[in-house]
Design a protein around this motif. Structure first.
Motif, PDB file in Angstrom:
ATOM      1  N   ALA A   1       3.098 -34.122  -9.650  1.00  0.00           N
ATOM      2  CA  ALA A   1       1.857 -33.805 -10.359  1.00  0.00           C
ATOM      3  C   ALA A   1       0.647 -33.946  -9.437  1.00  0.00           C
ATOM      4  O   ALA A   1      -0.250 -33.087  -9.424  1.00  0.00           O
ATOM      5  CB  ALA A   1       1.711 -34.713 -11.575  1.00  0.00           C
ATOM      6  N   LEU A   2       0.622 -35.032  -8.640  1.00  0.00           N
ATOM      7  CA  LEU A   2      -0.515 -35.264  -7.737  1.00  0.00           C
ATOM      8  C   LEU A   2      -0.600 -34.186  -6.670  1.00  0.00           C
ATOM      9  O   LEU A   2      -1.679 -33.617  -6.417  1.00  0.00           O
ATOM     10  CB  LEU A   2      -0.376 -36.640  -7.092  1.00  0.00           C
ATOM     11  N   ILE A   3       0.538 -33.872  -6.041  1.00  0.00           N
ATOM     12  CA  ILE A   3       0.526 -32.866  -4.974  1.00  0.00           C
ATOM     13  C   ILE A   3       0.216 -31.478  -5.542  1.00  0.00           C
ATOM     14  O   ILE A   3      -0.531 -30.698  -4.926  1.00  0.00           O
ATOM     15  CB  ILE A   3       1.877 -32.872  -4.240  1.00  0.00           C
TER      16      ILE A   3
ATOM     17  N   ARG B   1      -1.604 -30.727  -8.198  1.00  0.00           N
ATOM     18  CA  ARG B   1      -3.030 -30.631  -8.521  1.00  0.00           C
ATOM     19  C   ARG B   1      -3.876 -30.510  -7.251  1.00  0.00           C
ATOM     20  O   ARG B   1      -4.910 -29.829  -7.238  1.00  0.00           O
ATOM     21  CB  ARG B   1      -3.464 -31.851  -9.328  1.00  0.00           C
ATOM     22  N   THR B   2      -3.431 -31.193  -6.189  1.00  0.00           N
ATOM     23  CA  THR B   2      -4.136 -31.063  -4.908  1.00  0.00           C
ATOM     24  C   THR B   2      -4.039 -29.628  -4.393  1.00  0.00           C
ATOM     25  O   THR B   2      -5.015 -29.075  -3.870  1.00  0.00           O
ATOM     26  CB  THR B   2      -3.536 -32.030  -3.878  1.00  0.00           C
ATOM     27  N   MET B   3      -2.870 -29.026  -4.543  1.00  0.00           N
ATOM     28  CA  MET B   3      -2.716 -27.619  -4.150  1.00  0.00           C
ATOM     29  C   MET B   3      -3.656 -26.727  -4.948  1.00  0.00           C
ATOM     30  O   MET B   3      -4.272 -25.804  -4.383  1.00  0.00           O
ATOM     31  CB  MET B   3      -1.272 -27.170  -4.363  1.00  0.00           C
ATOM     32  N   ASP B   4      -3.780 -26.992  -6.246  1.00  0.00           N
ATOM     33  CA  ASP B   4      -4.666 -26.182  -7.085  1.00  0.00           C
ATOM     34  C   ASP B   4      -6.115 -26.290  -6.607  1.00  0.00           C
ATOM     35  O   ASP B   4      -6.857 -25.295  -6.590  1.00  0.00           O
ATOM     36  CB  ASP B   4      -4.564 -26.621  -8.544  1.00  0.00           C
ATOM     37  N   ILE B   5      -6.524 -27.498  -6.207  1.00  0.00           N
ATOM     38  CA  ILE B   5      -7.889 -27.698  -5.717  1.00  0.00           C
ATOM     39  C   ILE B   5      -8.116 -26.907  -4.434  1.00  0.00           C
ATOM     40  O   ILE B   5      -9.150 -26.236  -4.264  1.00  0.00           O
ATOM     41  CB  ILE B   5      -8.163 -29.197  -5.492  1.00  0.00           C
ATOM     42  N   PHE B   6      -7.153 -26.971  -3.511  1.00  0.00           N
ATOM     43  CA  PHE B   6      -7.297 -26.244  -2.255  1.00  0.00           C
ATOM     44  C   PHE B   6      -7.327 -24.739  -2.492  1.00  0.00           C
ATOM     45  O   PHE B   6      -8.081 -24.014  -1.839  1.00  0.00           O
ATOM     46  CB  PHE B   6      -6.143 -26.600  -1.313  1.00  0.00           C
ATOM     47  N   LEU B   7      -6.511 -24.261  -3.419  1.00  0.00           N
ATOM     48  CA  LEU B   7      -6.477 -22.829  -3.693  1.00  0.00           C
ATOM     49  C   LEU B   7      -7.763 -22.341  -4.352  1.00  0.00           C
ATOM     50  O   LEU B   7      -8.123 -21.163  -4.220  1.00  0.00           O
ATOM     51  CB  LEU B   7      -5.277 -22.498  -4.584  1.00  0.00           C
ATOM     52  N   ALA B   8      -8.436 -23.228  -5.078  1.00  0.00           N
ATOM     53  CA  ALA B   8      -9.693 -22.857  -5.733  1.00  0.00           C
ATOM     54  C   ALA B   8     -10.900 -23.029  -4.814  1.00  0.00           C
ATOM     55  O   ALA B   8     -12.008 -22.648  -5.178  1.00  0.00           O
ATOM     56  CB  ALA B   8      -9.883 -23.691  -7.001  1.00  0.00           C
ATOM     57  N   PHE B   9     -10.675 -23.587  -3.626  1.00  0.00           N
ATOM     58  CA  PHE B   9     -11.783 -23.874  -2.720  1.00  0.00           C
ATOM     59  C   PHE B   9     -12.340 -22.578  -2.141  1.00  0.00           C
ATOM     60  O   PHE B   9     -11.577 -21.689  -1.740  1.00  0.00           O
ATOM     61  CB  PHE B   9     -11.296 -24.765  -1.578  1.00  0.00           C
ATOM     62  N   PRO B  10     -13.663 -22.429  -2.076  1.00  0.00           N
ATOM     63  CA  PRO B  10     -14.272 -21.218  -1.481  1.00  0.00           C
ATOM     64  C   PRO B  10     -14.139 -21.238   0.035  1.00  0.00           C
ATOM     65  O   PRO B  10     -15.062 -21.614   0.757  1.00  0.00           O
ATOM     66  CB  PRO B  10     -15.733 -21.304  -1.934  1.00  0.00           C
ATOM     67  N   LEU B  11     -12.987 -20.826   0.506  1.00  0.00           N
ATOM     68  CA  LEU B  11     -12.648 -20.990   1.916  1.00  0.00           C
ATOM     69  C   LEU B  11     -13.577 -20.217   2.838  1.00  0.00           C
ATOM     70  O   LEU B  11     -14.010 -20.740   3.870  1.00  0.00           O
ATOM     71  CB  LEU B  11     -11.193 -20.551   2.142  1.00  0.00           C
TER      72      LEU B  11
END
Length: 330
Positions: free
Chosen positions: A153-155, A157-167
């Motif tokens: 769950a932690l990893i 959600r971290t992936m979701d945050i990175f994918l939503a980041f305005p790279l």
């Protein structure tokens, strides 16, 4: 591990007769041999692989090739440019025996050599960034898939945050801030390191999600249960039982990730936050060509085709590898 021969009835009959006559045995093929045989049958993928190989060789041998064809990438050739119009002399962007792909407007720098040296930058950044993404993505993906529960769950959600980041916005901001010296690095070494970090570190969730899904399937296999029943520790199961069976998807998606990183590096260079001039870059060449596309369209066509052919070749090779390494493929 071996697999049975995939042969036609005629070949099977001939092999059986040979075995009966000579008392020999029919040997099975390894998974690698089966994958290579499938890949060789895919002419499109093999064509993409040949183009990739030629591109890599051209980038590595750029100093040798520019010695016999073209000119040094930063050498100005004012005699190849019309002094009044600031465009190449001759047709098709100044293409000649001395300059096989023409010259730059205004400066007269050789496009052939700049394309080759630009390939070095693109391939270096894309490959290193892909390596960073693969290492981080495989580590966290296999952890999330194997342990499950709160770790998954932690990893995830971290992936979701990175994918939503305005790279793209972050890359532009960070590249603009880090200009001259940082982390003990200066010049192109600094800019290349920043680009590798930005592209590689923020793209690992794509690899992580793929490896997590594969691990969720593999952890239920009999050989994993057998290792657990024999008292194997989690580290042994992860890196001795699961990881070797994840090599195929890792290779496939790493091959497909490289062209994406090439495009991203070209986009950053096009926006002016990639490697700094006079270092050649395909994206920077496209950016400079915008103001000349009406009077010298060949200047925009050459780097554009270089990016297009490179990305297409990697994608075709990646698709072929995926079909060849998929055990369910027919």
């Amino acid at each position: 591990m071996a697999a049975p021969l995939d042969v036609s009835p005629i070949e099977a009959t001939a092999a059986s007769e040979a075995a009966l006559a000579g008392g020999g045995q029919i040997e099975g093929r390894s998974l690698g041999q089966i994958a290579w045989r499938r890949l060789r049958r895919d002419k499109v993928a093999m064509g993409g692989g040949v183009v990739v190989l030629l591109l890599v060789l051209s980038a590595v041998l750029a100093p040798v090739l520019t010695k016999y064809f073209g000119a040094p990438p930063d050498q100005y050739n004012p005699n190849t440019v019309d002094p009044s119009l600031q465009i190449p002399v001759g047709r098709f962007g100044g293409i000649s025996l001395a300059h096989p792909l023409g010259v730059e407007p205004s400066t007269g720098r050789d496009l052939f050599s700049r394309i080759l040296y630009g390939a070095q930058i693109s391939l270096l950044i894309a490959t290193l960034a892909t390596l960073v993404s693969v290492v981080i993505g495989v580590f966290f993906g296999i952890m999330a898939g194997y342990f499950g529960g709160w770790a998954d769950a932690l990893i995830s959600r971290t992936m979701d945050i990175f994918l939503a980041f305005p790279l793209l916005i972050f890359a532009i901001a960070l590249s603009a801030v880090v200009q001259q010296k940082a982390f003990g690095l200066t010049g192109n070494a600094l800019h290349i390191s920043v680009l590798v970090f930005i592209i590689g570190f923020f793209n690992w969730p794509y690899m992580g999600r793929i490896i997590r899904g594969q691990t969720l399937s593999l952890r239920e296999r009999e050989y994993v249960d057998a290792a657990r029943s024999l008292g194997a520790r989690p580290g042994y199961v992860l890196f001795r039982e699961l990881l070797p069976n994840l090599i195929a998807p890792i290779v496939v998606y790493a091959t497909l990730l490289i062209p994406t990183n090439i495009l991203f590096e070209a986009a950053l260079s096009f926006l002016g936050v990639g490697v700094h001039p006079p270092t050649p870059s395909w994206g920077a060449m496209l950016s400079n060509a915008v103001q000349y596309y009406q009077v010298d369209p060949e200047y925009m066509l050459v780097p554009g085709l270089a990016i297009f052919i490179t990305v297409l070749a990697f994608n075709l090779l990646g698709d072929g590898l995926r079909d060849a390494l998929d055990p369910r493929a027919r």
